[in-house]
Scaffold this motif. Structure first.
Motif, PDB file in Angstrom:
ATOM      1  N   TYR A 119       0.845  -1.195   0.000  1.00  0.00           N
ATOM      2  CA  TYR A 119       0.000   0.000   0.000  1.00  0.00           C
ATOM      3  C   TYR A 119       0.878   1.242   0.000  1.00  0.00           C
ATOM      4  N   VAL A 120       0.777   2.017  -1.091  1.00  0.00           N
ATOM      5  CA  VAL A 120       1.591   3.226  -1.238  1.00  0.00           C
ATOM      6  C   VAL A 120       0.660   4.423  -1.434  1.00  0.00           C
ATOM      7  N   THR A 121       1.036   5.536  -0.817  1.00  0.00           N
ATOM      8  CA  THR A 121       0.208   6.738  -0.921  1.00  0.00           C
ATOM      9  C   THR A 121       1.045   7.952  -1.315  1.00  0.00           C
ATOM     10  N   THR A 122       0.405   8.895  -1.990  1.00  0.00           N
ATOM     11  CA  THR A 122       0.973  10.242  -2.125  1.00  0.00           C
ATOM     12  C   THR A 122       0.289  11.084  -1.047  1.00  0.00           C
ATOM     13  N   VAL A 149      -9.238   3.253   2.747  1.00  0.00           N
ATOM     14  CA  VAL A 149      -9.186   1.782   2.668  1.00  0.00           C
ATOM     15  C   VAL A 149     -10.111   1.159   3.718  1.00  0.00           C
ATOM     16  N   GLY A 150     -11.121   1.913   4.130  1.00  0.00           N
ATOM     17  CA  GLY A 150     -12.208   1.300   4.891  1.00  0.00           C
ATOM     18  C   GLY A 150     -12.219   1.551   6.386  1.00  0.00           C
ATOM     19  N   TYR A 151     -11.224   2.247   6.930  1.00  0.00           N
ATOM     20  CA  TYR A 151     -11.245   2.490   8.368  1.00  0.00           C
ATOM     21  C   TYR A 151     -12.546   3.214   8.741  1.00  0.00           C
ATOM     22  N   THR A 173      -6.845  -6.144   5.073  1.00  0.00           N
ATOM     23  CA  THR A 173      -5.805  -6.627   4.156  1.00  0.00           C
ATOM     24  C   THR A 173      -4.841  -5.520   3.700  1.00  0.00           C
ATOM     25  N   VAL A 174      -5.293  -4.268   3.750  1.00  0.00           N
ATOM     26  CA  VAL A 174      -4.461  -3.200   3.176  1.00  0.00           C
ATOM     27  C   VAL A 174      -3.682  -2.411   4.233  1.00  0.00           C
ATOM     28  N   TRP A 175      -4.313  -2.159   5.370  1.00  0.00           N
ATOM     29  CA  TRP A 175      -3.655  -1.371   6.404  1.00  0.00           C
ATOM     30  C   TRP A 175      -2.731  -2.263   7.219  1.00  0.00           C
ATOM     31  N   MET A 179      -1.463  10.037  16.428  1.00  0.00           N
ATOM     32  CA  MET A 179      -2.918   9.846  16.307  1.00  0.00           C
ATOM     33  C   MET A 179      -3.259   8.358  16.255  1.00  0.00           C
ATOM     34  N   LEU A 180      -2.477   7.615  15.488  1.00  0.00           N
ATOM     35  CA  LEU A 180      -2.742   6.176  15.353  1.00  0.00           C
ATOM     36  C   LEU A 180      -2.484   5.445  16.676  1.00  0.00           C
ATOM     37  N   MET A 181      -1.423   5.856  17.365  1.00  0.00           N
ATOM     38  CA  MET A 181      -1.141   5.257  18.670  1.00  0.00           C
ATOM     39  C   MET A 181      -2.314   5.490  19.625  1.00  0.00           C
ATOM     40  N   ALA A 182      -2.848   6.712  19.604  1.00  0.00           N
ATOM     41  CA  ALA A 182      -3.950   7.048  20.506  1.00  0.00           C
ATOM     42  C   ALA A 182      -5.185   6.205  20.209  1.00  0.00           C
ATOM     43  N   ALA A 183      -5.322   5.782  18.949  1.00  0.00           N
ATOM     44  CA  ALA A 183      -6.479   4.979  18.559  1.00  0.00           C
ATOM     45  C   ALA A 183      -6.173   3.483  18.574  1.00  0.00           C
ATOM     46  N   ASP A 184      -4.963   3.114  18.985  1.00  0.00           N
ATOM     47  CA  ASP A 184      -4.543   1.703  18.982  1.00  0.00           C
ATOM     48  C   ASP A 184      -4.611   1.076  17.604  1.00  0.00           C
ATOM     49  N   LEU A 185      -4.238   1.837  16.600  1.00  0.00           N
ATOM     50  CA  LEU A 185      -4.204   1.296  15.233  1.00  0.00           C
ATOM     51  C   LEU A 185      -2.760   1.034  14.830  1.00  0.00           C
TER      52      LEU A 185
END
Ligand SMILES: [Zn+2]
Length: 412
Positions: A9-12, A248-250, A263-265, A287-293
Motif C-alpha cells: 500500500y503506497v500513498t501520495t 481503505v475502509g477504516y 488486508t491493506v492497512w 494519532m494512530l497510537m492514541a487509537a490503537d491502530l
C-alpha cells in the motif's frame, strides 16, 4: 511475493486543491506510481492511493475571492485540474479520495469521537502565530524576520509571507503524551522515517518536546464538524491525514470495507515532501497510537524541486504545469527524467536545458538508437522476423546476471 500476501500500500500526500497541479506534485505522484507498478509486476497485490485535501481557511478564502461557495470551487478544481493531471501523467492509482466525500467525513468523525471518548481530547485555549499558507500554528523559533516591504514583520519560512496572530478556544489532542513513544518508535524502527536526513530532523523535533495539538477551529466553518460540538470544525490537517485510513475502509460499518482495511492497512510507505514531514512522521503516528491502530511501515520524505534555486510554487510564479513538458516530450520522458535526474530524497534542480540534454543523450541517442539499430538489423538480415534465440554465451550470461542484480537492487 510475501507469504501472507498482504497488499503493498503506497500513498501520495493528498494535494491541497488551492494550487493548480505543478511538476512538484507530479514528481511525488510519479514516484509513487513507479513503486506501485514495480510491485504489481512482481505479482504482489497493490493499492495505490492519491487524492485531494479540500477543507481549510485557505480554500474558503480563495473560493470567496472567486465569488463561489467552497464546495463549488473545489469541485471545479478537482474536475478540471487534479483528476485530468493523473491521465496526463499516466498514473495507475487504484483510488482517488477527496476529503469532502461522505465516506471520508463520516469515518473521520468516528475516529475523533473515539479519541474524545478515550480522553485523548480536551478543550482549551491557544494563541500563536499562524500561517494560512501552511494552515499551521508556527513556533516563534520557526519564523524569519521580514525585510524590505515586510520589515518588522515575522514571516513563515516556507511561504515568505507574514503570519497572523490567532487566539482560539479549541479542542486539543494530548500529543505531548506521545513524545516518548515516538522516540522509541524511531529508535526501534530506524527505517520508519527515511531518508536519514529526514529521520534526524524528526528525532530532533520530537526531542525538543511536543505540545498538545489544536484540532479544531471555530472562526470559520469549511471543514468536518466535530461530532460532539457543532460550533467547531476539525483542523484541516488532522482531517486530511486520516485519508490514508478512511480510503481503505477504516471506520466504515460495511463488512467489505472492514475486510479491505484488514488486508491493506498499515500502509507500506507514505511518500511526502519534506515540508510536510512532521505531520506524517510525528502527528500521524501519534494519532494512530492514541487509537490503537497499526502504524505505517515507512514515511519517505523526498526533496524539493528547485527552479532557479527556489522551491517551486504557484504563489512565486515558478510553478510549471506537467502538460507544459508532456506536450513536447511525452509522459514516458517526463517520468523517466524526474526519477533519473534527481537522487530520490534530495533536492533537485529542474531546468529545461537539463531535461532537453538528457532527453537527447539518454533517450533519443541511447535507448532510441539501440532500438532503431536492432530493428534495422532484424529487417536487413532476417527479413523483419525475429530469429529464435540461440544458446546463451558469455555475453548473454553476463547480461542475465546484470538484470538479476538490477532486480535485487531495485527491490532492496
Ligand atoms: Zn507557511
Amino acid at each position: 511475493m510475501p507469504a501472507d500476501c498482504q497488499t503493498f500500500y503506497v500513498t501520495t500526500p493528498i494535494y491541497y486543491v488551492n494550487d493548480a497541479p505543478h511538476i512538484g506534485h507530479a514528481y511525488t505522484t510519479v514516484a509513487a506510481d513507479v513503486l506501485a507498478r514495480w510491485h504489481r509486476q512482481r505479482q504482489e497485490p497493490v493499492r495505490f492511493l492519491t487524492g485531494t485535501d479540500e477543507h481549510g481557511q485557505k480554500v474558503l478564502r480563495t473560493a470567496e475571492a472567486h465569488g463561489v461557495g467552497p464546495q463549488e470551487w473545489v469541485d471545479r478544481l478537482v474536475d478540471t485540474a487534479w483528476k485530468p493531471v493523473l491521465e496526463t501523467l499516466d498514473v495507475s492509482n487504484d483510488d482517488f479520495i477527496r476529503t469532502t466525500e461522505p465516506r471520508h467525513k463520516e469515518r473521520v468523525q468516528r475516529f475523533w469521537a473515539t479519541l474524545h471518548e478515550r480522553g485523548e481530547v480536551y478543550q482549551g485555549s491557544y494563541e500563536g502565530p499562524y500561517c494560512v499558507g501552511c494552515e499551521e500554528y508556527k513556533l516563534p523559533g520557526d519564523l524569519v524576520a521580514g525585510t524590505g516591504e515586510l520589515e518588522g514583520q515575522q514571516l513563515c519560512p516556507i511561504h515568505g509571507r507574514p503570519v497572523e496572530m490567532l487566539a482560539e478556544n479549541n479542542y486539543f489532542f494530548r500529543m505531548s503524551a506521545y513524545a516518548e513513544r515516538l522516540l522509541e518508535l524511531y529508535e526501534a524502527n530506524p527505517t520508519f522515517v527515511q531518508p536519514e536526513s529526514a529521520r534526524n530532523e524528526v528525532i530532533a523535533f520530537v526531542r525538543r518536546g511536543l505540545q498538545d495539538l489544536s484540532i479544531s477551529r471555530s472562526t470559520f466553518d469549511w471543514g468536518i464538524p466535530i461530532p460532539w460540538d457543532s460550533e467547531h470544525v476539525l483542523y484541516v490537517w488532522i482531517d486530511a491525514l486520516l485519508n490514508y485510513a478512511t480510503a481503505v475502509g477504516y471506520g466504515s460499518q460495511d463488512a467489505a470495507d472492514q475486510a479491505l482495511f484488514e488486508t491493506v492497512w498499515p500502509a507500506d510507505v507514505h511518500l511526502v515532501g519534506k515540508d510536510i514531514l512532521r505531520f506524517h512522521a510525528a502527528i500521524w503516528p501519534a494519532m494512530l497510537m492514541a487509537a490503537d491502530l497499526p502504524l505505517p511501515k515507512q514515511v519517505f520524505a523526498h526533496g524539493w524541486l528547485l527552479v532557479g534555486g527556489e522551491k517551486m510554487s504557484k504563489s512565486k510564479l515558478t510553478g510549471i504545469a506537467p502538460a507544459q513538458i508532456i506536450d513536447t516530450f511525452g509522459s514516458d520522458a517526463f517520468r523517466y527524467y524526474f526519477l533519473r535526474a534527481i537522487a530520490f530524497g534530495q533536492d533537485g534542480s529542474f531546468s529545461w536545458e537539463d531535461l532537453h540534454a538528457r532527453y537527447t543523450a539518454e533517450l533519443a541517442n541511447g535507448l532510441g538508437n539501440l532500438a532503431s539499430r536492432v530493428a534495422a538489423m532484424v529487417g536487413k538480415y532476417y527479413g523483419g522476423v525475429l530469429p529464435e534465440a540461440g544458446p546463451a554465451g558469455p555475453a548473454e550470461e553476463r547480461l542475465a546476471e546484470l538484470a538479476a542484480q538490477a532486480v535485487a537492487g531495485a527491490d532492496g
